[in-house]
Write a protein that holds these residues in place. Structure first.
Motif, PDB file in Angstrom:
ATOM      1  N   THR B 353       0.851  -1.186   0.000  1.00  0.00           N
ATOM      2  CA  THR B 353       0.000   0.000   0.000  1.00  0.00           C
ATOM      3  C   THR B 353       0.888   1.237   0.000  1.00  0.00           C
ATOM      4  N   HIS B 354       0.239   2.413   0.011  1.00  0.00           N
ATOM      5  CA  HIS B 354       1.033   3.656   0.023  1.00  0.00           C
ATOM      6  C   HIS B 354       1.713   3.859   1.382  1.00  0.00           C
ATOM      7  N   TRP B 377       0.884 -18.021   0.475  1.00  0.00           N
ATOM      8  CA  TRP B 377       2.234 -18.144  -0.076  1.00  0.00           C
ATOM      9  C   TRP B 377       2.692 -16.835  -0.725  1.00  0.00           C
ATOM     10  N   THR B 378       1.836 -16.270  -1.567  1.00  0.00           N
ATOM     11  CA  THR B 378       2.227 -15.043  -2.278  1.00  0.00           C
ATOM     12  C   THR B 378       2.249 -13.836  -1.339  1.00  0.00           C
ATOM     13  N   PHE B 379       1.314 -13.820  -0.377  1.00  0.00           N
ATOM     14  CA  PHE B 379       1.282 -12.687   0.564  1.00  0.00           C
ATOM     15  C   PHE B 379       2.519 -12.718   1.451  1.00  0.00           C
ATOM     16  N   ALA B 380       2.930 -13.923   1.872  1.00  0.00           N
ATOM     17  CA  ALA B 380       4.148 -14.056   2.681  1.00  0.00           C
ATOM     18  C   ALA B 380       5.349 -13.538   1.886  1.00  0.00           C
ATOM     19  N   HIS B 381       5.391 -13.881   0.591  1.00  0.00           N
ATOM     20  CA  HIS B 381       6.476 -13.409  -0.272  1.00  0.00           C
ATOM     21  C   HIS B 381       6.447 -11.886  -0.371  1.00  0.00           C
ATOM     22  N   THR B 382       5.259 -11.321  -0.577  1.00  0.00           N
ATOM     23  CA  THR B 382       5.116  -9.873  -0.725  1.00  0.00           C
ATOM     24  C   THR B 382       5.586  -9.157   0.539  1.00  0.00           C
ATOM     25  N   ILE B 383       5.234  -9.710   1.706  1.00  0.00           N
ATOM     26  CA  ILE B 383       5.621  -9.083   2.975  1.00  0.00           C
ATOM     27  C   ILE B 383       7.125  -9.247   3.224  1.00  0.00           C
ATOM     28  N   ALA B 384       7.611 -10.467   3.035  1.00  0.00           N
ATOM     29  CA  ALA B 384       9.011 -10.750   3.369  1.00  0.00           C
ATOM     30  C   ALA B 384       9.968  -9.997   2.457  1.00  0.00           C
ATOM     31  N   ASP B 386       9.145  -7.432   0.431  1.00  0.00           N
ATOM     32  CA  ASP B 386       8.660  -6.085   0.165  1.00  0.00           C
ATOM     33  C   ASP B 386       8.435  -5.836  -1.336  1.00  0.00           C
ATOM     34  N   ARG B 387       8.090  -6.879  -2.060  1.00  0.00           N
ATOM     35  CA  ARG B 387       7.712  -6.722  -3.467  1.00  0.00           C
ATOM     36  C   ARG B 387       6.787  -7.880  -3.838  1.00  0.00           C
ATOM     37  N   VAL B 388       5.913  -7.623  -4.798  1.00  0.00           N
ATOM     38  CA  VAL B 388       4.954  -8.665  -5.163  1.00  0.00           C
ATOM     39  C   VAL B 388       5.669  -9.760  -5.950  1.00  0.00           C
ATOM     40  N   HIS B 389       5.125 -10.955  -5.861  1.00  0.00           N
ATOM     41  CA  HIS B 389       5.626 -12.089  -6.635  1.00  0.00           C
ATOM     42  C   HIS B 389       4.967 -12.035  -8.014  1.00  0.00           C
ATOM     43  N   SER B 396      -2.982  -6.294  -8.204  1.00  0.00           N
ATOM     44  CA  SER B 396      -2.496  -5.038  -7.626  1.00  0.00           C
ATOM     45  C   SER B 396      -3.655  -4.127  -7.247  1.00  0.00           C
ATOM     46  N   LEU B 397      -3.396  -3.281  -6.286  1.00  0.00           N
ATOM     47  CA  LEU B 397      -4.389  -2.297  -5.841  1.00  0.00           C
ATOM     48  C   LEU B 397      -4.523  -1.187  -6.877  1.00  0.00           C
TER      49      LEU B 397
END
Lengths: 88, 418
Positions: B353-354, B377-384, B386-389, B396-397
């Motif tokens: 997010t912004h 799985w993908t959300f964990a990747h995005t958080i860990a 700091d970029r989307v898989h 995307s938002l």
């Protein structure tokens, strides 16, 4: 079953109505410079409040008029109904 | 952690099954975490599990307002499928199908994954053409799809209405043989047990009351059990997304709606597939207990009530009886409702997010359960990272700003469009 009081026809059952969403969303004025964000807010972004929610319904199987309904989104209680051009 | 196996089962039988370890502990919140996942449903639990397993991030807490898996994770109709046409949806869902197939072994917990197949019925020539196109797109993405004609459908589900004078005759259907169902609670419990064993704190009865944001960066979260400092927060709250977005001064392309489901009394095995009605919105499968599990349309107006009204249920069941007339003989056992995060194009959002350190996972509409492993799985990747898989690039938002909508069915909150 919701019972909605149409300001034109009186108390009717939910089956006669169709839902039109948040009534507080205003279309950006015509012929005015607006940002993509303004347009995005109008078309897509919603607050979707929990609690009192002013919304549009159409009395589709009745007088076919659009009306405004103030309803609680947590309890489904309806507080007030208005004609589409009336403000709360 | 105690492994669940036949040997441990026999061993514990001697002590009357009194000495099993707790599946997860009841944690109290610490002062600080690296990552907090808000929402202890399937997606939140899966996210925490993959954060620990794939990214070695274990200083993690899951905060849940109610109890674990008590929202939509306990209210869905357990259907798992990847019969999507658009690449973004297809590849994401098929990646999830792989995780489903391995899940019971992976979690050491029987999630009763049952790949029994799904059939989407078609009721006109035009619909058959559309299904042929969707099936071809699926096969191009290595997803199994079989186009069935009327006779082939009749062989598989003879109890459907194949008489001549019906309003919506069955022309055929599109089948994904590898689709199916799973035991929804077991999925939540399996993820919770593994996440807990790797050091994740599962904190129930803990409501988020606010966020500590300064300089465009997340610093902490305020809860009913005290303030917690944190570097990164993942929102996995489905039907409560709008409520938390308001606390963050965000408006998002999501509306909260009510979706009902119901089960009949249990009967002997009669239906070994998931079947959907093509002339409306109705889906049915039979649970292992024998209940016919059914669902359909949204109630159609914004709601947080978690309970529905009869007109929608009547409408949905009318479709069911039109499709399978024997259903009219069964008694209804239970009906219930859940609150859905309906995105405006009908596809989910898994994105940054912004606000730095705040990640969003929402907009699952009718299809949250099947996405549980892939979403986690993908959300964990995005958080860990700091970029989307690549798999959740399409979710995307910003797509609502740029016009890159993912309109698989062309409807989101507006059910009347269908």
């Amino acid at each position: 079953m919701l019972h909605i009081k149409c300001p034109h026809c009186g108390m009717r059952s939910q089956n006669e109505f169709s839902y039109g969403g948040d009534a507080t969303i205003k279309r950006p004025e015509l012929n005015k410079e607006i940002s993509d964000q303004d347009w995005n807010n109008f078309v897509y972004n919603r607050k979707s409040l929990r609690g009192k929610h002013l919304e549009l319904w159409q009395h589709l199987s009745g007088c076919r008029q659009w009306i405004k309904v103030e309803r609680d989104t947590a309890t489904h209680e309806i507080f007030k109904t208005l004609k589409a051009n009336q403000d709360i | 952690m105690q492994k669940y196996s036949i040997f441990n089962l026999i061993k514990n039988a001697f002590s009357g099954h009194q000495n099993w370890d707790l599946a997860w502990k009841d944690a109290t919140p610490k002062k600080e975490y690296d990552v907090i996942i808000i929402g202890g449903g399937g997606h939140g639990l899966a996210t925490a599990y993959y954060l620990a397993k794939e990214h070695n991030i274990t200083n993690v807490a899951i905060i849940e307002k109610g109890w674990l898996g008590g929202g939509n994770m306990g209210r869905n109709t357990t259907i798992i499928r990847s019969n999507y046409m658009h690449d973004d949806n297809a590849l994401f869902s098929e990646f999830g199908m792989d995780l489903w197939r391995k899940m019971s072994q992976d979690l050491n917990y029987n999630v009763m994954f049952s790949p029994r197949g799904i059939i989407n019925l078609a009721h006109s020539d035009a619909q058959m053409n559309v299904f042929a196109r969707r099936g071809n797109s699926m096969r191009l993405n290595d997803i199994d799809a079989v186009l069935l004609n009327r006779e082939e459908v009749k062989e598989i589900i003879p109890m459907a209405d194949f008489s001549e004078n019906v309003r919506f005759p069955i022309f055929g259907g599109l089948m994904q043989p590898s689709a199916g169902t799973a035991r929804h609670d077991a999925v939540a419990w399996g993820y919770a047990r593994q996440a807990d064993s790797m050091g994740v704190d599962i904190i129930q009865n803990c409501e988020v009351t606010g966020f500590d944001v300064s300089g465009g960066k997340i610093n902490g979260v305020r809860t009913s059990r005290g303030d917690i400092k944190v570097k990164k927060i993942g929102l996995c709250v489905a039907g409560s997304t709008n409520i938390l977005a308001e606390k963050l001064n965000m408006t998002i392309p999501v509306e909260t709606h009510l979706l009902q489901a119901c089960v009949t009394e249990p009967v002997k095995p009669v239906l070994d597939k998931v079947v959907t009605f093509g002339a409306g919105h109705f889906y049915i499968s039979q649970s292992d207990k024998g209940e016919m599990v059914m669902g359909g349309d949204l109630d159609g107006y914004n709601s947080y009530a978690q309970r529905g009204n009869l007109p929608t249920l009547q409408h949905v069941l009318t479709e069911g009886i039109a499709m399978m007339p024997f259903l009219s003989k069964l008694k209804m056992l239970r009906t219930w409702g859940g609150i859905m995060d309906m995105s405006m194009d009908g596809s989910p959002i898994i994105d940054k997010t912004h606000i730095e350190g705040l990640y969003l996972n929402c907009g699952w509409c009718y299809g949250g359960f099947k996405a549980t492993p892939a979403s986690g799985w993908t959300f964990a990747h995005t958080i860990a990272q700091d970029r989307v898989h690549k798999l959740n690039e399409g979710y995307s938002l910003s797509r609502f700003n740029t016009g890159h909508l993912l309109d698989e069915k062309g409807l989101g909150t507006k059910t009347w469009i269908s």
